[in-house]
Design a protein around this motif. Sequence first.
Motif, PDB file in Angstrom:
ATOM      1  N   ALA A  38       0.855  -1.055   0.321  1.00 43.42           N
ATOM      2  CA  ALA A  38      -0.022  -0.316  -0.092  1.00 43.42           C
ATOM      3  C   ALA A  38       0.653   0.870  -0.171  1.00 43.42           C
ATOM      4  CB  ALA A  38      -1.261   0.018   1.301  1.00 43.42           C
ATOM      5  N   CYS A  39       2.214   1.580   0.411  1.00 39.67           N
ATOM      6  CA  CYS A  39       2.647   2.542   0.809  1.00 39.67           C
ATOM      7  C   CYS A  39       3.757   2.457  -1.002  1.00 39.67           C
ATOM      8  CB  CYS A  39       3.873   1.917   2.060  1.00 39.67           C
ATOM      9  SG  CYS A  39       5.085   1.147   1.638  1.00 39.67           S
ATOM     10  N   VAL A  40       3.767   1.300  -1.077  1.00 40.53           N
ATOM     11  CA  VAL A  40       4.354   2.132  -2.252  1.00 40.53           C
ATOM     12  C   VAL A  40       3.117   3.021  -3.336  1.00 40.53           C
ATOM     13  CG1 VAL A  40       5.082   0.838  -5.152  1.00 40.53           C
ATOM     14  CG2 VAL A  40       5.391   0.017  -2.460  1.00 40.53           C
ATOM     15  N   ALA A  41       1.753   2.610  -3.752  1.00 41.99           N
ATOM     16  CA  ALA A  41       1.241   3.260  -4.573  1.00 41.99           C
ATOM     17  C   ALA A  41       0.670   4.586  -3.485  1.00 41.99           C
ATOM     18  CB  ALA A  41      -0.186   2.640  -4.232  1.00 41.99           C
ATOM     19  N   ALA A  42       1.015   4.826  -2.190  1.00 42.50           N
ATOM     20  CA  ALA A  42       0.860   5.614  -1.971  1.00 42.50           C
ATOM     21  C   ALA A  42       1.881   7.237  -2.137  1.00 42.50           C
ATOM     22  CB  ALA A  42       0.623   5.443  -0.114  1.00 42.50           C
ATOM     23  N   CYS A  43       3.129   6.702  -2.211  1.00 42.50           N
ATOM     24  CA  CYS A  43       4.507   7.720  -2.753  1.00 42.50           C
ATOM     25  C   CYS A  43       4.411   8.273  -3.799  1.00 42.50           C
ATOM     26  CB  CYS A  43       5.948   6.385  -1.781  1.00 42.50           C
ATOM     27  SG  CYS A  43       6.631   7.905  -2.158  1.00 42.50           S
ATOM     28  N   PRO A  44       4.400   9.621  -3.251  1.00 43.15           N
ATOM     29  CA  PRO A  44       4.367  10.569  -4.782  1.00 43.15           C
ATOM     30  C   PRO A  44       5.573  10.994  -5.374  1.00 43.15           C
ATOM     31  CG  PRO A  44       4.573  11.436  -2.591  1.00 43.15           C
ATOM     32  CD  PRO A  44       3.746  10.214  -1.679  1.00 43.15           C
ATOM     33  N   VAL A  45       6.629  10.298  -4.912  1.00 45.71           N
ATOM     34  CA  VAL A  45       8.033  10.418  -5.651  1.00 45.71           C
ATOM     35  C   VAL A  45       7.941   9.300  -6.257  1.00 45.71           C
ATOM     36  CG1 VAL A  45       8.605  12.914  -4.387  1.00 45.71           C
ATOM     37  CG2 VAL A  45       9.278  10.961  -2.982  1.00 45.71           C
ATOM     38  N   GLN A  46       7.189   8.495  -5.516  1.00 48.38           N
ATOM     39  CA  GLN A  46       8.572   6.752  -5.976  1.00 48.38           C
ATOM     40  C   GLN A  46       9.609   6.196  -5.074  1.00 48.38           C
ATOM     41  OE1 GLN A  46       7.178   8.380  -8.610  1.00 48.38           O
ATOM     42  NE2 GLN A  46       5.529   8.086  -8.553  1.00 48.38           N
ATOM     43  N   ALA A  47       9.545   6.440  -4.018  1.00 47.53           N
ATOM     44  CA  ALA A  47      10.553   6.206  -3.185  1.00 47.53           C
ATOM     45  C   ALA A  47      11.129   5.335  -2.303  1.00 47.53           C
ATOM     46  CB  ALA A  47      11.012   7.627  -1.943  1.00 47.53           C
ATOM     47  N   ILE A  48       9.570   4.188  -2.770  1.00 46.65           N
ATOM     48  CA  ILE A  48      10.207   2.764  -1.523  1.00 46.65           C
ATOM     49  C   ILE A  48       9.102   1.691  -2.524  1.00 46.65           C
ATOM     50  CG2 ILE A  48       8.151   1.804  -0.136  1.00 46.65           C
ATOM     51  CD1 ILE A  48       6.956   4.069   0.684  1.00 46.65           C
ATOM     52  N   VAL A  49      10.350   0.714  -2.351  1.00 48.08           N
ATOM     53  CA  VAL A  49      10.632  -0.374  -3.383  1.00 48.08           C
ATOM     54  C   VAL A  49      10.428  -2.238  -2.103  1.00 48.08           C
ATOM     55  CG1 VAL A  49      11.448   1.009  -5.497  1.00 48.08           C
ATOM     56  CG2 VAL A  49      12.866  -0.358  -3.666  1.00 48.08           C
ATOM     57  N   ALA A  50      10.098  -3.118  -2.667  1.00 48.45           N
ATOM     58  CA  ALA A  50      10.287  -4.319  -1.886  1.00 48.45           C
ATOM     59  C   ALA A  50      12.107  -3.834  -2.348  1.00 48.45           C
ATOM     60  CB  ALA A  50      10.088  -5.055  -3.211  1.00 48.45           C
ATOM     61  N   GLU A  51      12.273  -4.777  -1.111  1.00 49.05           N
ATOM     62  CA  GLU A  51      13.659  -4.941  -0.486  1.00 49.05           C
ATOM     63  C   GLU A  51      14.527  -5.515  -1.425  1.00 49.05           C
ATOM     64  OE1 GLU A  51      15.591  -7.953   2.835  1.00 49.05           O
ATOM     65  OE2 GLU A  51      13.812  -7.182   3.036  1.00 49.05           O
ATOM     66  N   ASP A  52      14.166  -6.753  -2.514  1.00 50.23           N
ATOM     67  CA  ASP A  52      14.985  -7.194  -3.317  1.00 50.23           C
ATOM     68  C   ASP A  52      15.387  -6.369  -4.116  1.00 50.23           C
ATOM     69  OD1 ASP A  52      14.681  -9.785  -1.521  1.00 50.23           O
ATOM     70  OD2 ASP A  52      12.980 -10.688  -2.962  1.00 50.23           O
ATOM     71  N   ASP A  53      14.114  -5.194  -5.274  1.00 47.46           N
ATOM     72  CA  ASP A  53      14.360  -4.712  -6.451  1.00 47.46           C
ATOM     73  C   ASP A  53      15.472  -3.051  -5.687  1.00 47.46           C
ATOM     74  OD1 ASP A  53      12.520  -6.172  -7.386  1.00 47.46           O
ATOM     75  OD2 ASP A  53      10.636  -5.163  -6.871  1.00 47.46           O
ATOM     76  N   LEU A  54      15.961  -3.790  -4.418  1.00 47.96           N
ATOM     77  CA  LEU A  54      16.691  -2.542  -4.042  1.00 47.96           C
ATOM     78  C   LEU A  54      17.392  -2.033  -5.095  1.00 47.96           C
ATOM     79  CD1 LEU A  54      16.336   0.707  -1.672  1.00 47.96           C
ATOM     80  CD2 LEU A  54      17.854  -1.651  -0.470  1.00 47.96           C
ATOM     81  N   PRO A  55      17.957  -0.653  -5.573  1.00 46.28           N
ATOM     82  CA  PRO A  55      19.266  -0.626  -6.417  1.00 46.28           C
ATOM     83  C   PRO A  55      20.616  -0.463  -5.549  1.00 46.28           C
ATOM     84  CG  PRO A  55      16.950   1.332  -6.863  1.00 46.28           C
ATOM     85  CD  PRO A  55      16.711   0.405  -5.921  1.00 46.28           C
ATOM     86  N   LYS A  56      21.218  -1.110  -6.090  1.00 44.52           N
ATOM     87  CA  LYS A  56      22.798  -1.487  -5.196  1.00 44.52           C
ATOM     88  C   LYS A  56      23.597  -0.010  -4.949  1.00 44.52           C
ATOM     89  CE  LYS A  56      24.760  -5.289  -7.952  1.00 44.52           C
ATOM     90  NZ  LYS A  56      26.071  -5.788  -8.551  1.00 44.52           N
ATOM     91  N   GLU A  57      22.830   1.364  -5.698  1.00 42.08           N
ATOM     92  CA  GLU A  57      22.906   2.670  -5.112  1.00 42.08           C
ATOM     93  C   GLU A  57      22.161   2.873  -4.004  1.00 42.08           C
ATOM     94  OE1 GLU A  57      20.679   3.571  -8.590  1.00 42.08           O
ATOM     95  OE2 GLU A  57      22.626   2.175  -7.979  1.00 42.08           O
ATOM     96  N   GLU A  58      21.105   2.073  -3.715  1.00 45.89           N
ATOM     97  CA  GLU A  58      19.943   2.699  -2.569  1.00 45.89           C
ATOM     98  C   GLU A  58      20.653   1.356  -1.258  1.00 45.89           C
ATOM     99  OE1 GLU A  58      18.012   5.096  -1.758  1.00 45.89           O
ATOM    100  OE2 GLU A  58      18.693   6.084  -3.690  1.00 45.89           O
ATOM    101  N   LEU A  59      21.320   0.972  -1.700  1.00 51.19           N
ATOM    102  CA  LEU A  59      21.721  -0.187  -0.039  1.00 51.19           C
ATOM    103  C   LEU A  59      21.476  -0.103   1.144  1.00 51.19           C
ATOM    104  CD1 LEU A  59      23.053  -3.929  -2.089  1.00 51.19           C
ATOM    105  CD2 LEU A  59      21.242  -2.903  -1.216  1.00 51.19           C
ATOM    106  N   HIS A  60      22.256   1.199   1.214  1.00 54.82           N
ATOM    107  CA  HIS A  60      22.964   1.916   3.064  1.00 54.82           C
ATOM    108  C   HIS A  60      21.331   1.998   3.054  1.00 54.82           C
ATOM    109  CE1 HIS A  60      22.012   4.929  -0.249  1.00 54.82           C
ATOM    110  NE2 HIS A  60      21.831   6.103   0.734  1.00 54.82           N
ATOM    111  N   GLN A  61      19.740   2.284   2.283  1.00 54.71           N
ATOM    112  CA  GLN A  61      18.912   3.040   2.941  1.00 54.71           C
ATOM    113  C   GLN A  61      18.223   1.430   3.983  1.00 54.71           C
ATOM    114  OE1 GLN A  61      19.676   6.280   2.955  1.00 54.71           O
ATOM    115  NE2 GLN A  61      16.795   6.222   2.455  1.00 54.71           N
TER     116      GLN A  61
END
Length: 77
Positions: free
Chosen positions: A45-68
């Motif tokens: 639900a959070c993915v659809a609600a985020c206006p800046v598309q800043a939420i992804v599934a853990e498995d889809d997290l880009p390498k440059e965002e792993l620190h998040q």
Amino acid sequence: MAYVIMSGCQQEKAAECVDICPVDCIEEGDDQYYIDPNLCIDCGACVAACPVQAIVAEDDLPKEELHQMKKAEKFFD
């Protein structure tokens, strides 16, 4: 698997994700919101609600965002 809020939240902090989360697993930090991986039920639900598309599934997290993911884990320790 849980969802992770990426660095795009740091500029926006819109909070729509907090309002829509059915298990209240999203909390505000100093610089952004964080999803508690131990409480997240993977509903997306959070993915659809985020206006800046800043939420992804853990498995889809880009390498440059792993620190998040580490940042979120540390936030909830």
